[in-house]
Design a protein around this motif. Structure first.
Motif, mmCIF file in Angstrom:
data_model
loop_
_atom_site.group_PDB
_atom_site.id
_atom_site.type_symbol
_atom_site.label_atom_id
_atom_site.label_comp_id
_atom_site.label_asym_id
_atom_site.label_seq_id
_atom_site.Cartn_x
_atom_site.Cartn_y
_atom_site.Cartn_z
ATOM 1 N N LEU A 1 -16.618 -0.819 -4.487
ATOM 2 C CA LEU A 1 -16.499 0.511 -3.893
ATOM 3 C C LEU A 1 -15.058 0.988 -4.063
ATOM 4 N N ALA A 2 -14.800 2.236 -3.680
ATOM 5 C CA ALA A 2 -13.457 2.804 -3.823
ATOM 6 C C ALA A 2 -12.486 2.119 -2.862
ATOM 7 N N ILE A 3 -11.265 1.923 -3.322
ATOM 8 C CA ILE A 3 -10.235 1.244 -2.535
ATOM 9 C C ILE A 3 -8.993 2.133 -2.436
ATOM 10 N N ALA A 4 -8.473 2.255 -1.229
ATOM 11 C CA ALA A 4 -7.217 2.972 -1.005
ATOM 12 C C ALA A 4 -6.131 1.941 -0.697
ATOM 13 N N LEU A 5 -5.142 1.875 -1.551
ATOM 14 C CA LEU A 5 -4.018 0.968 -1.356
ATOM 15 C C LEU A 5 -2.940 1.641 -0.517
ATOM 16 N N ASN A 6 -2.078 0.839 0.079
ATOM 17 C CA ASN A 6 -0.976 1.386 0.868
ATOM 18 C C ASN A 6 0.064 1.986 -0.081
ATOM 19 N N ALA A 7 0.105 3.307 -0.136
ATOM 20 C CA ALA A 7 0.977 4.006 -1.090
ATOM 21 C C ALA A 7 2.447 3.694 -0.874
ATOM 22 N N SER A 8 2.823 3.453 0.365
ATOM 23 C CA SER A 8 4.235 3.274 0.680
ATOM 24 C C SER A 8 4.755 1.901 0.265
ATOM 25 N N THR A 9 3.869 0.894 0.228
ATOM 26 C CA THR A 9 4.340 -0.469 -0.013
ATOM 27 C C THR A 9 3.919 -1.052 -1.356
ATOM 28 N N ILE A 10 2.976 -0.429 -2.042
ATOM 29 C CA ILE A 10 2.554 -0.973 -3.331
ATOM 30 C C ILE A 10 3.732 -0.963 -4.314
ATOM 31 N N SER A 11 3.867 -2.056 -5.049
ATOM 32 C CA SER A 11 5.016 -2.221 -5.946
ATOM 33 C C SER A 11 4.566 -2.367 -7.401
ATOM 34 N N GLU A 12 5.538 -2.368 -8.299
ATOM 35 C CA GLU A 12 5.246 -2.547 -9.716
ATOM 36 C C GLU A 12 4.627 -3.923 -9.969
ATOM 37 N N THR A 13 5.099 -4.919 -9.207
ATOM 38 C CA THR A 13 4.530 -6.261 -9.324
ATOM 39 C C THR A 13 3.062 -6.271 -8.926
ATOM 40 N N ASP A 14 2.727 -5.561 -7.840
ATOM 41 C CA ASP A 14 1.333 -5.469 -7.402
ATOM 42 C C ASP A 14 0.457 -4.886 -8.508
ATOM 43 N N VAL A 15 0.928 -3.828 -9.136
ATOM 44 C CA VAL A 15 0.158 -3.180 -10.200
ATOM 45 C C VAL A 15 -0.052 -4.144 -11.366
ATOM 46 N N GLN A 16 0.999 -4.887 -11.708
ATOM 47 C CA GLN A 16 0.884 -5.852 -12.803
ATOM 48 C C GLN A 16 -0.134 -6.939 -12.480
ATOM 49 N N VAL A 17 -0.081 -7.458 -11.249
ATOM 50 C CA VAL A 17 -1.017 -8.516 -10.844
ATOM 51 C C VAL A 17 -2.444 -7.984 -10.814
ATOM 52 N N LEU A 18 -2.627 -6.782 -10.304
ATOM 53 C CA LEU A 18 -3.968 -6.184 -10.265
ATOM 54 C C LEU A 18 -4.522 -6.008 -11.674
ATOM 55 N N ASN A 19 -3.664 -5.682 -12.611
ATOM 56 C CA ASN A 19 -4.092 -5.583 -14.016
ATOM 57 C C ASN A 19 -4.539 -6.936 -14.546
ATOM 58 N N VAL A 20 -3.759 -7.955 -14.249
ATOM 59 C CA VAL A 20 -4.093 -9.308 -14.685
ATOM 60 C C VAL A 20 -5.423 -9.753 -14.080
ATOM 61 N N GLN A 21 -5.658 -9.329 -12.829
ATOM 62 C CA GLN A 21 -6.886 -9.705 -12.124
ATOM 63 C C GLN A 21 -8.072 -8.803 -12.504
ATOM 64 N N HIS A 22 -7.866 -7.919 -13.466
ATOM 65 C CA HIS A 22 -8.917 -7.027 -13.975
ATOM 66 C C HIS A 22 -9.483 -6.107 -12.885
ATOM 67 N N ALA A 23 -8.602 -5.583 -12.051
ATOM 68 C CA ALA A 23 -9.026 -4.616 -11.038
ATOM 69 C C ALA A 23 -9.536 -3.341 -11.700
ATOM 70 N N ASN A 24 -10.446 -2.675 -11.034
ATOM 71 C CA ASN A 24 -10.976 -1.406 -11.540
ATOM 72 C C ASN A 24 -10.090 -0.272 -11.019
ATOM 73 N N PHE A 25 -9.137 0.152 -11.827
ATOM 74 C CA PHE A 25 -8.185 1.170 -11.377
ATOM 75 C C PHE A 25 -8.841 2.544 -11.223
ATOM 76 N N ASP A 26 -10.007 2.734 -11.813
ATOM 77 C CA ASP A 26 -10.732 3.984 -11.610
ATOM 78 C C ASP A 26 -11.230 4.111 -10.176
ATOM 79 N N HIS A 27 -11.296 2.994 -9.456
ATOM 80 C CA HIS A 27 -11.769 2.980 -8.071
ATOM 81 C C HIS A 27 -10.623 2.863 -7.063
#
Length: 355
Positions: free
Chosen positions: A111-137
């Protein structure tokens, strides 16, 4: 998207249901709620959430739930199975503490996920990519801040949003309401500290225009009918509603528009001169007094070809023998004058309709 908040610390009763329906009718399409369930009261909160979800499904509203890891367990779900949530009308989860990036990636495929905009970091984005997160959601949602002086800094907010947009996130933020502020502090629920005591519509416009925020939610649990109507008019019809005191009844009989080129000092109603020329009416000099902020004027015959042009003053201007004063925008509505852009529609309303 415009959204509003419904909280589960009180019953979801017929009055709440009526409010939700009215907000939906006024162009609001999203609902936010928070599920931090007390252990001794879990069943009550779960029942309220299910009732809220049912209403949202009936009204075709997207329901986003702020939830922590324990709250997910209390709802009988796990990271790998959240079918119960979607079945009861929940469209998205705004993830609080306790979730790893690996778990967020798994949830993003359900389902759609809302991340914490204030605390999400570049490292988080990189890890989510590695974990094959669905960025469209996935989107980036900022918090609201109940305690005065803790809302976000405007410059930092702008820089953070610029980075979030570069990562292709949809950005969401809160503005305060205008009545029934949420306790226990009752100081509004804005994302930006600069918006804590600002008119909600003005704050929302600033989020959209200045900070590229695409989803704007009312943080407080209730807004007035007047504010509902103003939000609907502005965001669905590009119309500003101005309550005015005037004896010039013709102002109330139609929708006016600002000219396509925006003047610095005044709003110029494009239809006014055209109508005056068609009627061949001579406007005699009268009430040529000081023009305060929000003063409504009409150019008299001494202004030659400008005769009949109706304007609204966006700042204090000196008296002019060629300009008649015919009305005044209410003190509460002058804050909307900077929102009037090219071809913005303007609806004048009598002062007694203010509620």
């Amino acid at each position: 998207m415009l959204g509003f908040s419904i909280y589960l610390d009180t019953e979801i009763n017929s009055q709440t249901e009526s409010y939700i329906r009215t907000m939906s009718q006024h162009g609001f399409t999203g609902v936010f709620t928070s599920v931090h369930i007390p252990e001794d009261d879990a069943s009550k909160y779960v029942e309220r959430l299910k009732k809220l979800g049912k209403i949202c499904m009936e009204q075709h509203l997207e329901l986003t739930v702020d939830i922590d890891y324990q709250g997910l367990k209390s709802l009988g779900c796990s990271v790998t199975d959240v079918k119960k949530l979607t079945q009861c009308g929940i469209s998205a989860l705004r993830l609080d503490d306790g979730f790893t990036n690996s778990e967020i990636a798994i949830l993003s495929h359900q389902l759609a996920i809302a991340l914490n905009a204030s605390t999400i970091s570049e490292t988080d984005v990189q890890v989510l990519n590695v974990q094959h997160a669905n960025f469209d959601h996935m989107e980036a949602w900022h918090n609201y801040y109940p305690r005065p002086e803790t809302g976000l800094d405007t410059d930092w907010f702008a820089e953070k949003n610029m980075w979030l947009k570069q990562q292709h996130f949809t950005v969401m933020a809160f503005v305060p309401g205008d009545i029934n502020f949420r306790g226990p502090l009752y100081q509004g629920l804005p994302t930006l500290e600069a918006h804590r005591h600002k008119n909600s519509l003005v704050a929302a416009n600033e989020l959209k225009k200045n900070f590229e925020v695409e989803k704007i939610f009312i943080g407080d649990p209730l807004i007035s009918n007047k504010l509902m109507a103003q939000f609907e008019a502005f965001f669905t019809r590009n119309e500003i509603q101005l309550h005015v005191q005037t004896s010039h009844s013709e102002l109330m009989k139609q929708i006016w528009h600002n000219r396509p080129e925006v003047a610095r000092d005044v709003v110029r109603l494009v239809e006014s001169r055209q109508q005056n020329q068609k009627m061949s009416v001579s406007v005699q000099p009268h009430q040529t007094t000081l023009r305060k902020l929000g003063t409504i004027t009409i150019d008299n015959e001494d202004y030659g070809r400008y005769q009949g042009e109706i304007q609204i003053c966006k700042k204090e201007l000196p008296l002019d023998s060629k300009v008649n004063v015919i009305g005044q925008v209410s003190q509460s509505d002058v804050v909307f004058l900077p929102l009037i852009g090219e071809k913005t529609a303007i609806k004048f309303m009598p002062m007694e309709e203010v509620k």
